[in-house]
Design a protein around this motif. Structure first.
Motif, PDB file in Angstrom:
ATOM      1  N   LEU A   1       0.838  -1.206   0.000  1.00  0.00           N
ATOM      2  CA  LEU A   1       0.000   0.000   0.000  1.00  0.00           C
ATOM      3  C   LEU A   1       0.868   1.249   0.000  1.00  0.00           C
ATOM      4  O   LEU A   1       0.955   1.960   0.990  1.00  0.00           O
TER       5      LEU A   1
ATOM      6  N   LEU B   1      -1.518   5.467  -0.127  1.00  0.00           N
ATOM      7  CA  LEU B   1      -2.831   5.484   0.506  1.00  0.00           C
ATOM      8  C   LEU B   1      -3.424   6.887   0.445  1.00  0.00           C
ATOM      9  O   LEU B   1      -2.689   7.883   0.466  1.00  0.00           O
TER      10      LEU B   1
ATOM     11  N   VAL C   1      -9.170   0.424   4.813  1.00  0.00           N
ATOM     12  CA  VAL C   1      -8.506  -0.704   4.168  1.00  0.00           C
ATOM     13  C   VAL C   1      -9.124  -1.971   4.722  1.00  0.00           C
ATOM     14  O   VAL C   1      -9.263  -2.134   5.938  1.00  0.00           O
TER      15      VAL C   1
ATOM     16  N   VAL D   1      -7.736   4.522   7.493  1.00  0.00           N
ATOM     17  CA  VAL D   1      -6.575   5.235   6.964  1.00  0.00           C
ATOM     18  C   VAL D   1      -6.620   6.637   7.556  1.00  0.00           C
ATOM     19  O   VAL D   1      -7.631   7.335   7.438  1.00  0.00           O
TER      20      VAL D   1
ATOM     21  N   LEU E   1      -1.922   3.516   7.616  1.00  0.00           N
ATOM     22  CA  LEU E   1      -2.823   2.650   8.375  1.00  0.00           C
ATOM     23  C   LEU E   1      -2.983   3.230   9.773  1.00  0.00           C
ATOM     24  O   LEU E   1      -1.984   3.558  10.427  1.00  0.00           O
TER      25      LEU E   1
ATOM     26  N   THR F   1      -8.249  -4.344  -0.072  1.00  0.00           N
ATOM     27  CA  THR F   1      -9.091  -3.374  -0.766  1.00  0.00           C
ATOM     28  C   THR F   1      -9.016  -2.040  -0.027  1.00  0.00           C
ATOM     29  O   THR F   1      -9.196  -1.994   1.186  1.00  0.00           O
ATOM     30  N   VAL F   2      -8.727  -0.991  -0.784  1.00  0.00           N
ATOM     31  CA  VAL F   2      -8.617   0.362  -0.238  1.00  0.00           C
ATOM     32  C   VAL F   2      -9.822   1.177  -0.707  1.00  0.00           C
ATOM     33  O   VAL F   2     -10.095   1.244  -1.904  1.00  0.00           O
ATOM     34  N   TYR F   3     -10.520   1.766   0.252  1.00  0.00           N
ATOM     35  CA  TYR F   3     -11.683   2.620  -0.035  1.00  0.00           C
ATOM     36  C   TYR F   3     -11.316   4.058   0.337  1.00  0.00           C
ATOM     37  O   TYR F   3     -10.888   4.302   1.467  1.00  0.00           O
ATOM     38  N   SER F   4     -11.490   4.973  -0.609  1.00  0.00           N
ATOM     39  CA  SER F   4     -11.206   6.376  -0.283  1.00  0.00           C
ATOM     40  C   SER F   4     -12.380   7.260  -0.666  1.00  0.00           C
ATOM     41  O   SER F   4     -13.288   6.856  -1.324  1.00  0.00           O
TER      42      SER F   4
END
Length: 136
Positions: A27, A30, A36, A103, A108, A133-136
């Protein structure tokens, strides 16, 4: 925006292994804020967040989990894959297969003494695969 990565971990022996650095290397960029999710694609290993400083925590986890789901436990029906297999499935369900981590400021959002553990419940589990899986 959603980003997704697959991470294959090296093979670990049975026990509790800090894998935070493996995940952080995956990652690199980020967002400033987001979430995450880390998911393990196996039924005989798990993921948890716990103390990352004192190795006796890992030994104590092993002791307690072996009491909760011992090898050769009475009444197991699923025994064809080895004495450690059914207990591994039970331990995996108790610990869980995914983690969600905030995040914060592009990193993290773990606490000072928190680390991400691979909980390997098989004597010879092999390499384990994660979906991150990264959500922003």
């Amino acid at each position: 925006m959603i980003q997704q990565f697959q991470l294959r971990l090296p093979e670990y022996r049975r026990g509790y292994h800090l894998i935070t650095s493996h995940i952080e290397r995956c990652l690199k960029d980020l967002p400033e804020q987001g979430m995450v999710n880390v998911f393990i694609k196996h039924t005989s290993a798990g993921l948890t967040i716990n103390e990352n400083a004192d190795p006796s925590v890992r030994a104590d986890f092993e002791t307690i989990m072996n009491r909760l789901a011992p090898e050769n436990g009475p009444g197991y029906q699923h025994t064809l894959e080895g004495l450690d297999d059914m207990p591994a499935h039970i331990k995996s369900s108790l610990i869980g297969a995914s983690l969600t981590i905030p995040v914060v400021d592009g990193r993290l959002g773990l606490g000072t003494w928190q680390g991400i553990y691979l909980c390997e419940f098989r004597n010879y589990g092999g390499s384990r695969q994660l979906v991150i899986t990264v959500y922003s």
